[in-house]
Design a protein around this motif. Structure first.
Motif, PDB file in Angstrom:
ATOM      1  N   PRO A  50       0.796  -1.240   0.000  1.00  0.00           N
ATOM      2  CA  PRO A  50       0.000   0.000   0.000  1.00  0.00           C
ATOM      3  C   PRO A  50       0.819   1.276   0.000  1.00  0.00           C
ATOM      4  CG  PRO A  50      -0.922  -1.572   1.545  1.00  0.00           C
ATOM      5  CD  PRO A  50       0.402  -2.128   1.107  1.00  0.00           C
ATOM      6  N   SER A  51       2.037   1.233   0.587  1.00  0.00           N
ATOM      7  CA  SER A  51       2.814   2.467   0.667  1.00  0.00           C
ATOM      8  C   SER A  51       3.170   3.008  -0.721  1.00  0.00           C
ATOM      9  CB  SER A  51       4.068   2.240   1.511  1.00  0.00           C
ATOM     10  OG  SER A  51       4.702   3.456   1.813  1.00  0.00           O
ATOM     11  N   PRO A  52       3.812   2.234  -1.606  1.00  0.00           N
ATOM     12  CA  PRO A  52       4.064   2.760  -2.953  1.00  0.00           C
ATOM     13  C   PRO A  52       2.799   2.843  -3.798  1.00  0.00           C
ATOM     14  CG  PRO A  52       4.831   0.495  -2.809  1.00  0.00           C
ATOM     15  CD  PRO A  52       4.475   0.915  -1.418  1.00  0.00           C
ATOM     16  N   ALA A  53       1.849   1.915  -3.586  1.00  0.00           N
ATOM     17  CA  ALA A  53       0.647   1.893  -4.420  1.00  0.00           C
ATOM     18  C   ALA A  53      -0.228   3.114  -4.181  1.00  0.00           C
ATOM     19  CB  ALA A  53      -0.151   0.616  -4.158  1.00  0.00           C
ATOM     20  N   LEU A  54      -0.433   3.472  -2.922  1.00  0.00           N
ATOM     21  CA  LEU A  54      -1.273   4.641  -2.620  1.00  0.00           C
ATOM     22  C   LEU A  54      -0.616   5.929  -3.091  1.00  0.00           C
ATOM     23  CD1 LEU A  54      -2.639   3.717   0.940  1.00  0.00           C
ATOM     24  CD2 LEU A  54      -3.878   3.698  -1.241  1.00  0.00           C
ATOM     25  N   SER A  55       0.704   5.984  -2.987  1.00  0.00           N
ATOM     26  CA  SER A  55       1.409   7.166  -3.513  1.00  0.00           C
ATOM     27  C   SER A  55       1.243   7.261  -5.024  1.00  0.00           C
ATOM     28  CB  SER A  55       2.898   7.091  -3.163  1.00  0.00           C
ATOM     29  OG  SER A  55       3.100   7.216  -1.783  1.00  0.00           O
ATOM     30  N   ALA A  56       1.306   6.112  -5.709  1.00  0.00           N
ATOM     31  CA  ALA A  56       1.123   6.106  -7.166  1.00  0.00           C
ATOM     32  C   ALA A  56      -0.301   6.491  -7.553  1.00  0.00           C
ATOM     33  CB  ALA A  56       1.461   4.727  -7.723  1.00  0.00           C
ATOM     34  N   LEU A  57      -1.281   6.022  -6.772  1.00  0.00           N
ATOM     35  CA  LEU A  57      -2.684   6.337  -7.062  1.00  0.00           C
ATOM     36  C   LEU A  57      -2.992   7.817  -6.849  1.00  0.00           C
ATOM     37  CD1 LEU A  57      -4.454   3.191  -5.577  1.00  0.00           C
ATOM     38  CD2 LEU A  57      -4.626   3.984  -7.939  1.00  0.00           C
ATOM     39  N   GLU A  58      -2.242   8.463  -5.954  1.00  0.00           N
ATOM     40  CA  GLU A  58      -2.414   9.903  -5.762  1.00  0.00           C
ATOM     41  C   GLU A  58      -2.051  10.672  -7.027  1.00  0.00           C
ATOM     42  OE1 GLU A  58      -3.542  11.785  -3.297  1.00  0.00           O
ATOM     43  OE2 GLU A  58      -4.024  10.149  -1.922  1.00  0.00           O
ATOM     44  N   ASP A  60      -1.721   9.142 -10.269  1.00  0.00           N
ATOM     45  CA  ASP A  60      -2.433   8.610 -11.430  1.00  0.00           C
ATOM     46  C   ASP A  60      -3.306   7.448 -10.968  1.00  0.00           C
ATOM     47  OD1 ASP A  60      -3.377   7.704 -13.833  1.00  0.00           O
ATOM     48  OD2 ASP A  60      -1.422   7.086 -14.646  1.00  0.00           O
ATOM     49  N   ASN A  61      -4.626   7.672 -10.931  1.00  0.00           N
ATOM     50  CA  ASN A  61      -5.527   6.641 -10.404  1.00  0.00           C
ATOM     51  C   ASN A  61      -6.151   5.772 -11.500  1.00  0.00           C
ATOM     52  OD1 ASN A  61      -7.224   8.534 -11.489  1.00  0.00           O
ATOM     53  ND2 ASN A  61      -8.582   8.667  -9.705  1.00  0.00           N
ATOM     54  N   SER A  62      -5.527   5.731 -12.664  1.00  0.00           N
ATOM     55  CA  SER A  62      -6.037   4.871 -13.731  1.00  0.00           C
ATOM     56  C   SER A  62      -5.582   3.431 -13.504  1.00  0.00           C
ATOM     57  CB  SER A  62      -5.539   5.357 -15.098  1.00  0.00           C
ATOM     58  OG  SER A  62      -4.125   5.329 -15.156  1.00  0.00           O
ATOM     59  N   THR A  63      -6.376   2.482 -13.996  1.00  0.00           N
ATOM     60  CA  THR A  63      -6.061   1.056 -13.861  1.00  0.00           C
ATOM     61  C   THR A  63      -5.464   0.528 -15.154  1.00  0.00           C
ATOM     62  OG1 THR A  63      -8.200   0.252 -14.647  1.00  0.00           O
ATOM     63  CG2 THR A  63      -8.029   0.834 -12.304  1.00  0.00           C
ATOM     64  N   LEU A  64      -5.037  -0.714 -15.148  1.00  0.00           N
ATOM     65  CA  LEU A  64      -4.445  -1.326 -16.333  1.00  0.00           C
ATOM     66  C   LEU A  64      -5.461  -1.462 -17.462  1.00  0.00           C
ATOM     67  CD1 LEU A  64      -1.914  -2.676 -17.550  1.00  0.00           C
ATOM     68  CD2 LEU A  64      -2.718  -4.853 -16.590  1.00  0.00           C
ATOM     69  N   VAL A  65      -6.755  -1.599 -17.100  1.00  0.00           N
ATOM     70  CA  VAL A  65      -7.800  -1.797 -18.112  1.00  0.00           C
ATOM     71  C   VAL A  65      -8.485  -0.490 -18.508  1.00  0.00           C
ATOM     72  CG1 VAL A  65      -8.207  -4.188 -17.455  1.00  0.00           C
ATOM     73  CG2 VAL A  65      -9.497  -2.363 -16.317  1.00  0.00           C
ATOM     74  N   VAL A  68     -10.786   4.087 -13.662  1.00  0.00           N
ATOM     75  CA  VAL A  68     -10.127   4.869 -12.620  1.00  0.00           C
ATOM     76  C   VAL A  68     -10.588   4.396 -11.249  1.00  0.00           C
ATOM     77  CG1 VAL A  68      -9.808   6.907 -14.055  1.00  0.00           C
ATOM     78  CG2 VAL A  68     -11.900   6.667 -12.702  1.00  0.00           C
ATOM     79  N   LEU A  69      -9.704   4.535 -10.265  1.00  0.00           N
ATOM     80  CA  LEU A  69     -10.017   4.196  -8.876  1.00  0.00           C
ATOM     81  C   LEU A  69      -9.989   5.463  -8.043  1.00  0.00           C
ATOM     82  CD1 LEU A  69      -7.883   0.971  -8.268  1.00  0.00           C
ATOM     83  CD2 LEU A  69     -10.361   1.095  -8.543  1.00  0.00           C
ATOM     84  N   VAL A  70     -11.094   5.774  -7.373  1.00  0.00           N
ATOM     85  CA  VAL A  70     -11.171   6.928  -6.496  1.00  0.00           C
ATOM     86  C   VAL A  70     -11.394   6.416  -5.078  1.00  0.00           C
ATOM     87  CG1 VAL A  70     -12.382   9.061  -5.969  1.00  0.00           C
ATOM     88  CG2 VAL A  70     -12.144   8.333  -8.350  1.00  0.00           C
ATOM     89  N   THR A 127     -13.088  -0.840  -7.458  1.00  0.00           N
ATOM     90  CA  THR A 127     -12.696  -0.990  -6.054  1.00  0.00           C
ATOM     91  C   THR A 127     -13.109  -2.341  -5.480  1.00  0.00           C
ATOM     92  OG1 THR A 127     -14.734   0.138  -5.396  1.00  0.00           O
ATOM     93  CG2 THR A 127     -12.746   1.484  -5.563  1.00  0.00           C
ATOM     94  N   ILE A 128     -14.190  -2.940  -5.978  1.00  0.00           N
ATOM     95  CA  ILE A 128     -14.645  -4.223  -5.443  1.00  0.00           C
ATOM     96  C   ILE A 128     -13.583  -5.298  -5.669  1.00  0.00           C
ATOM     97  CG2 ILE A 128     -16.354  -6.064  -5.667  1.00  0.00           C
ATOM     98  CD1 ILE A 128     -18.438  -3.936  -6.289  1.00  0.00           C
TER      99      ILE A 128
END
Length: 466
Positions: A50-58, A60-65, A68-70, A127-128
């Motif tokens: 979560p530490s690098p992932a949440l920073s990355a989502l801040e 760019d919150n787009s997914t591979l497909v 977007v994740l908010v 998110t699910i």
């Protein structure tokens, strides 16, 4: 609560076994148990993800497909804590698996869900599924942690059991470092696929592991147990004596879940649960999972993401140091020193942040000491791995005989994961209630209580565990 029996195989081995042969045999034992380390690298990567992932989502919150994740603040807390909710299910599941399938096959069965968890998370369009992947990772983490500790303490020589048990913690620390080191160079979804590589490797190599000799004994497979013990203990050990001891220590008590319902076992479970509680109240996993989020509010002079990656190094170094110290100084003093160092660091950090926040705009003295948060966090990471993080799961396996070890260890680790989940989920509410410096002081005071608890903790170094 302590066994007074010195294992017969250990006496014979120490008196007659040539030093060179002993070192080669133990090296073979360590190499075999490194497989457990690889499994914990795969599962442990999920903790710090979560530490690098949440920073990355801040950023760019787009997914591979392409979706977007908010995430709300509560959902960000859930990204960290949901893994430990899954770990609660995983540790309970492990108790059943250990009894039903044995130690070796239980490890093998964990490989595929570990791979699946990373795949679901990396391909999540919403998110699910995002949270589903985290939950699945948690189930694997809880199961792998429990099964790994049980397998190691049942297979290792008594005089190196603490060092061997720390291989699981070393694997988790390496997984943490691996994730944060790679995570800040890759998008969060590609990081999932990179982390899955370790899970694939683990799944393949588990097939070379032998079954735990202790489990073979309580299953009545005496000859199989003797064969495995000969390979582990060498030709100079009295393996017949070790098997007789295992049979004796497991003959007078009920097995399975019913074996938990006696005063002595309940007392041991309470002691281990208290150890877990104080360890998590000291800030252990909160700081690990939310490192970047926390350091952003401390005035650290470096990029919090960079500090997060650097802080993984003392965790690995501390775990390696603990491998050599655990059997020398014992569980009690490892835990005591660990809590004491952390208490000092958290109190200094809380005091620094409090004074920095109260300083006037013209007061630049704190800018000269902006290195304090980073140093305190790194020393705390080192201290936690010396005992706070490593001792509770070890004693959760060592405190109980083989015929109830799977179930009792599951109960203890489940309590530990419930506490971790609660502390992670309560991070934002506690921060709002206590403020940042107050939260650090809370962690420091909890470690002070941990010092006093460690003074009365039962020692398991060098004791037969049945």
């Amino acid at each position: 609560m302590e066994s007074q029996i010195t294992p017969p195989h250990q006496i014979v081995a120490e008196e007659k076994e040539p030093r060179v042969e002993r070192h080669l045999r133990l090296a073979k034992q360590v190499a075999m148990l490194q497989i457990i380390t690889l499994g914990n690298v795969a599962a442990g990567s999920a903790i710090s993800w979560p530490s690098p992932a949440l920073s990355a989502l801040e950023k760019d919150n787009s997914t591979l497909v392409g979706t977007v994740l908010v995430l709300t603040t509560a959902e960000k807390d859930l990204v960290g804590s949901l893994t430990f909710m899954g770990a609660i299910l995983g540790t309970l599941n492990a108790g059943w698996m250990l009894s039903k399938f044995g130690r070796r096959q239980s490890l093998q069965l964990m490989g595929l869900p570990c791979i699946a968890g990373w795949m679901v998370l990396g391909l999540a369009p919403n998110t699910i599924l995002f949270f589903t992947g985290r939950l699945l990772q948690g189930i694997v983490l809880g199961s792998m942690n429990n099964i790994g500790y049980v397998y190691i303490v049942e297979s290792s020589d008594t005089n190196i059991r603490g060092m061997m048990a720390l291989l699981s913690s070393l694997g988790i620390s390496l997984g943490n470092l691996y994730t944060v080191a790679v995570g800040y160079a890759l998008p969060w979804y590609y990081l999932c696929f990179v982390c899955a590589i370790n899970a694939v490797m683990f799944t393949v190599v588990t097939f070379i592991l032998p079954e735990s000799p202790s489990y073979l004994v309580i299953q009545g497979r005496r000859q199989d147990a003797l064969s495995v013990l000969r390979s582990l203990r060498g030709k100079y050990a009295d393996i017949e004596a070790e098997v007789r001891e295992l049979e004796y220590m497991n003959s007078s008590s009920r097995s399975g879940w019913k074996g938990l319902l006696n005063k002595d076992t309940l007392h041991r479970i309470t002691a281990v649960a208290t150890c877990f509680l104080l360890s998590q109240m000291s800030g252990n996993y909160v700081m690990l999972v939310f490192t970047a989020r926390i350091l952003e509010n401390t005035g650290a002079f470096m990029d919090p993401n960079a500090i997060t990656a650097i802080a993984g190094v003392p965790r690995v170094a501390g775990t390696i140091a603990a491998c050599f110290l655990m059997d020398r100084v014992g569980r009690r003093y490892s835990l005591l020193v660990s809590h004491a160092i952390n208490a000092v660091c958290m109190i200094i950090l809380g005091s620094y942040v409090y004074l920095a926040e109260a300083a006037t705009q013209n007061d630049d003295i704190f800018s000269k000491f902006s290195w304090v948060p980073m140093v305190c966090v790194m020393i705390s990471f080192l201290a936690w791995t010396l005992g706070v993080q490593t001792v509770p799961p070890i004693i959760s396996s060592e405190y109980f005989p083989t015929n109830i070890r799977g179930q009792a260890s599951s109960i203890c680790l489940t309590m530990g994961n419930v506490i971790i989940f609660a502390m992670l989920q309560l991070y934002s509410p506690m921060l709002a209630l206590l403020s940042q410096p107050g939260l650090f002081l809370f962690y420091g005071c909890s470690s002070i209580l941990g010092v006093f608890f460690a003074l009365f903790m039962v020692e398991t170094r060098g004791k037969a565990i049945g």
